[in-house]
Design a protein around this motif. Sequence first.
Motif, short mmCIF file in Angstrom:
data_model
loop_
_atom_site.label_atom_id
_atom_site.label_comp_id
_atom_site.label_asym_id
_atom_site.label_seq_id
_atom_site.Cartn_x
_atom_site.Cartn_y
_atom_site.Cartn_z
N LEU A 194 -72.01 21.08 -60.91
CA LEU A 194 -72.19 21.63 -62.24
C LEU A 194 -72.25 23.14 -62.07
O LEU A 194 -73.13 23.66 -61.39
CB LEU A 194 -73.49 21.13 -62.87
CG LEU A 194 -73.81 21.66 -64.26
CD1 LEU A 194 -72.71 21.30 -65.25
CD2 LEU A 194 -75.14 21.10 -64.75
N ASN A 215 -68.19 21.05 -65.03
CA ASN A 215 -68.15 20.57 -63.66
C ASN A 215 -66.90 21.08 -62.96
O ASN A 215 -65.86 21.27 -63.59
CB ASN A 215 -68.16 19.04 -63.63
CG ASN A 215 -69.51 18.47 -63.93
OD1 ASN A 215 -70.41 18.55 -63.11
ND2 ASN A 215 -69.67 17.89 -65.11
N THR A 237 -73.13 17.04 -58.70
CA THR A 237 -73.11 15.89 -59.60
C THR A 237 -72.63 14.63 -58.89
O THR A 237 -73.05 13.53 -59.23
CB THR A 237 -72.26 16.16 -60.86
OG1 THR A 237 -70.96 16.55 -60.45
CG2 THR A 237 -72.88 17.24 -61.71
#
Length: 104
Positions: A13, A43, A75
């Motif tokens: 992120l 992202n 992530t």
Amino acid sequence: MPQQEAVGVIQTLGFPAVLAAADAMLKGGRVTLVYFDKAESGNFAIAIRGGISEVRPAMEAGLIAAENTFGGKVTTHYTVPNPPENVVAVLPIEYTEAVEQFRF
């Protein structure tokens, strides 16, 4: 006999985290950055390729660097040792002409 190769992928992120991860990965092993792209919702994803024994420490270094970046968050991540040819042909993880000069 050619060395088996692996693929390592990290998604973060925020851009600073993926930049830190890419830097650490390339310094953490004899690997080649073969893919970068924006994913959805802020992202970013990167993929490296190299020998299995090089991708593992490079991935560890990249994960640590991304998490230690202010505001950074990993992530998802994954390592694929020795991906089959059909996976390499379909996914954007081939050595392209643009990255060939940096290949180890």
